[in-house]
Design a protein around this motif. Structure first.
Motif, short mmCIF file in Angstrom:
data_model
loop_
_atom_site.label_atom_id
_atom_site.label_comp_id
_atom_site.label_asym_id
_atom_site.label_seq_id
_atom_site.Cartn_x
_atom_site.Cartn_y
_atom_site.Cartn_z
N GLN A 1 0.84 -1.20 0.00
CA GLN A 1 0.00 0.00 0.00
C GLN A 1 0.88 1.25 0.00
O GLN A 1 0.59 2.22 -0.73
N ALA A 2 1.95 1.23 0.82
CA ALA A 2 2.83 2.41 0.89
C ALA A 2 3.48 2.68 -0.46
O ALA A 2 3.62 3.83 -0.88
N ARG A 3 3.84 1.61 -1.16
CA ARG A 3 4.42 1.76 -2.51
C ARG A 3 3.41 2.43 -3.44
O ARG A 3 3.73 3.37 -4.15
N LYS A 4 2.17 1.93 -3.36
CA LYS A 4 1.10 2.53 -4.21
C LYS A 4 0.91 4.01 -3.89
O LYS A 4 0.59 4.81 -4.76
N ASP A 5 1.11 4.34 -2.59
CA ASP A 5 0.92 5.73 -2.16
C ASP A 5 2.11 6.62 -2.53
O ASP A 5 2.12 7.81 -2.23
N GLY A 6 3.17 6.03 -3.07
CA GLY A 6 4.29 6.83 -3.55
C GLY A 6 5.49 6.90 -2.62
O GLY A 6 6.46 7.61 -2.91
N ALA A 7 5.46 6.17 -1.48
CA ALA A 7 6.62 6.17 -0.59
C ALA A 7 7.68 5.23 -1.16
O ALA A 7 7.36 4.31 -1.92
N THR A 8 8.94 5.46 -0.77
CA THR A 8 9.99 4.52 -1.13
C THR A 8 10.09 3.51 0.01
O THR A 8 10.47 3.87 1.13
N VAL A 9 9.71 2.27 -0.27
CA VAL A 9 9.68 1.26 0.79
C VAL A 9 11.04 0.57 0.85
O VAL A 9 11.56 0.13 -0.18
N VAL A 10 11.60 0.52 2.05
CA VAL A 10 12.91 -0.12 2.24
C VAL A 10 12.72 -1.42 3.01
O VAL A 10 11.65 -1.69 3.57
N ASP A 11 13.79 -2.25 3.06
CA ASP A 11 13.59 -3.60 3.59
C ASP A 11 14.04 -3.79 5.04
O ASP A 11 14.08 -4.92 5.52
N SER A 12 14.37 -2.70 5.73
CA SER A 12 14.64 -2.82 7.17
C SER A 12 14.37 -1.48 7.84
O SER A 12 14.38 -0.43 7.17
N ALA A 13 14.17 -1.55 9.16
CA ALA A 13 13.93 -0.32 9.92
C ALA A 13 15.13 0.61 9.82
O ALA A 13 14.99 1.82 9.60
N VAL A 14 16.31 0.03 9.94
CA VAL A 14 17.54 0.84 9.93
C VAL A 14 17.70 1.57 8.59
O VAL A 14 18.10 2.74 8.54
N ALA A 15 17.31 0.88 7.50
CA ALA A 15 17.44 1.51 6.17
C ALA A 15 16.52 2.73 6.04
O ALA A 15 16.79 3.62 5.24
N ALA A 16 15.45 2.77 6.84
CA ALA A 16 14.50 3.88 6.72
C ALA A 16 14.99 5.16 7.41
O ALA A 16 14.38 6.21 7.24
N VAL A 17 16.07 5.06 8.21
CA VAL A 17 16.50 6.27 8.92
C VAL A 17 17.78 6.88 8.33
O VAL A 17 18.17 7.98 8.69
N ALA A 18 18.38 6.14 7.40
CA ALA A 18 19.65 6.62 6.84
C ALA A 18 19.48 7.97 6.14
O ALA A 18 18.63 8.11 5.26
N GLY A 19 20.26 8.95 6.59
CA GLY A 19 20.26 10.26 5.93
C GLY A 19 18.97 11.05 6.08
O GLY A 19 18.72 11.98 5.33
N ARG A 20 18.16 10.73 7.08
CA ARG A 20 16.87 11.40 7.27
C ARG A 20 17.00 12.59 8.23
O ARG A 20 17.84 12.59 9.12
N ASP A 21 16.14 13.59 8.07
CA ASP A 21 16.08 14.71 9.02
C ASP A 21 15.12 14.40 10.15
O ASP A 21 15.29 14.84 11.28
N VAL A 22 14.05 13.66 9.81
CA VAL A 22 12.97 13.36 10.77
C VAL A 22 12.64 11.88 10.66
O VAL A 22 12.55 11.34 9.55
#
Ligand code: NAD
Length: 299
Positions: free
Chosen positions: A40-61
Motif C-alpha cells: 500500500q505504501a508503494r502505491k501511495d508513492g513512498a519509497t519502501v525499504v527492507d529494514s527499519a535501519v534503512a528507513a533512517v539513513a540520511g533522514r532529518d525526521v
C-alpha cells in the motif's frame, strides 16, 4: 529545504499519515514488516525499504507509529545509532508516559532529538490529514516539527516536556471512558424508570449532566444520528483501543500515586467488555450494562 522523512509503522494510522506526507511533497523512506502494508505504501508513492535501519539513513525526521511502548523502545535501540546525529525522532504511537519519557531520554543520550506526539482523530482523521497532535518535548524541536505535523494534522498542541503529549492523550481518554460508562449507567437507569432516550437527551443535553459522550456520540440510537449506536456499534473508536488507553491511564495513576478510583474501575470495566466485544465501538458498553442489569432483574 523540504525535510527527508523516515516512517516506521504503516498500519491503519501510519499508512495514511505517510501517504499524506508523500502527497505534500516530502521524500519518505518507509518500513513495515507486513507485506500488505509495504504494498500500500508503494502505491501511495513512498519509497519502501527492507529494514527499519534503512528507513533512517540520511533522514532529518524519523516518525514511528507502532502498537506499543515496548516495540518503540526496541526499535529506538536499533535506530538511534543508525541515524545522523541531531535527527528529530517523533513518536506518534499511544504508549505509557514512562515509556515515552524513556524513549526521549535514550534519544537525547544518543545525540538525537525527540518528541512524543500521540494523536486523536482515528483512521478517518489520519486519512483526511485532520488529526489532533498532542506534543511533548523541547520548544525548539516542536517548532521544527510543526510543518510535518501540520501536513498530517488539523490541530497541533505543544503540551509540555517529554511525555506530556502522552499525558494529555491518556487524561482525555480516561475521562472519556469514565464519562461513557457514567452516561450509560444513567441511560439504563432511565430506561428502568420509564424515561425515553429522547426525553433523557432533551433534558440532559442542556442540563448539568451534559457531556460530549451524550451530545456528539450518544450511545443509544436516535438522538444523535451520526453516532455508532445507529450503525450496530461499528467503530468509531473500538473497545480494544479504549481498553488499551485505559490500561495506560491506570499505569500512570499507579505510578504517580493518584487516588484515581474511577479511572481504575473504568479500566476494569472495559477490560471485561473487551474480552467479548473488542471490535465494537466503545459506546456499546451501554449494551453490556443493560444486559447485566437484565440478568440481575431475572434473578
Ligand atoms: P496497526 O496495528 O494497524 O499498525 C501498527 C503497524 O506497526 C503494523 O502495520 C505493524 O506491522 C507495524 N510494525 C510492527 N513492528 C514494526 C517495526 N519493528 N518496524 C516498523 N513497523 C512495525 O495500529 P494502528 O491502528 O495504526 O495504531 C498505531 C498506534 O496509533 C497505536 O499506538 C494506537 O494506539 C494509536 N492510535 C490508533 C488509533 C486508531 O483509531 N487506530 C487512534 C489513535 C491512536
Amino acid at each position: 529545504m523540504t525535510k527527508k522523512i523516515g516512517f516506521l509503522g504503516l498500519g491503519h494510522m501510519g499508512g495514511p499519515m505517510a501517504a499524506n506526507l508523500v502527497e505534500a511533497g516530502y521524500d519518505v523512506l518507509a518500513f513495515d514488516p507486513v507485506p500488505a502494508a509495504q504494498e500500500q505504501a508503494r502505491k501511495d508513492g513512498a519509497t519502501v525499504v527492507d529494514s527499519a535501519v534503512a528507513a533512517v539513513a540520511g533522514r532529518d525526521v524519523v516518525i514511528t507509529m507502532l502498537p506499543n511502548g515496548k516495540l518503540v523502545l526496541d526499535v529506538y535501540a536499533d535506530l538511534l545509532p543508525a541515524a545522523n546525529p541531531g535527527t528529530l525522532f517523533i513518536d506518534c504511537s499511544t504508549i505509557d508516559v514512562a515509556d515515552a519519557k524513556a524513549a526521549a531520554a535514550r534519544a537525547i543520550d544518543a545525540g538525537q532529538r525527540a518528541l512524543d506526539a500521540p494523536v486523536s482523530g482515528g483512521v478517518a482523521g489520519a486519512a483526511a490529514g485532520t488529526l489532533t497532535f498532542m506534543v511533548g518535548g523541547a520548544e525548539a524541536d516542536f517548532a521544527d516539527a510543526l510543518d510535518v505535523l501540520q501536513v498530517m494534522g488539523g490541530k497541533v498542541v505543544h503540551c509540555g516536556g517529554s511525555g506530556v503529549g502522552q499525558a494529555a492523550k491518556i487524561c482525555n481518554n480516561m475521562l472519556l471512558g469514565i464519562s461513557m460508562i457514567g452516561l450509560s449507567e444513567a441511560l439504563v437507569l432511565g430506561e428502568k424508570l420509564g424515561l425515553s432516550h429522547q426525553s433523557f437527551f432533551d433534558v440532559v443535553s442542556t442540563a448539568s449532566g451534559q457531556s460530549w459522550a451524550l451530545t456528539s456520540y450518544c450511545p443509544v440510537p436516535g438522538p444523535v444520528p451520526t453516532s455508532p449506536a445507529n450503525n450496530d456499534y461499528q467503530p468509531g473508536f473500538a473497545t480494544a483501543l479504549m481498553t488499551k488507553d485505559l490500561g495506560l491511564a491506570a499505569n500512570a495513576l499507579r505510578d504517580n500515586d493518584v487516588d484515581g478510583q474511577l479511572g481504575m474501575l473504568a479500566a476494569e470495566i472495559y477490560t471485561r467488555f473487551n474480552q467479548s466485544q473488542a471490535g465494537k465501538d466503545f459506546s456499546a458498553i451501554v449494551t453490556d450494562i443493560r444486559d447485566r442489569s437484565d440478568q440481575e432483574d431475572a434473578k
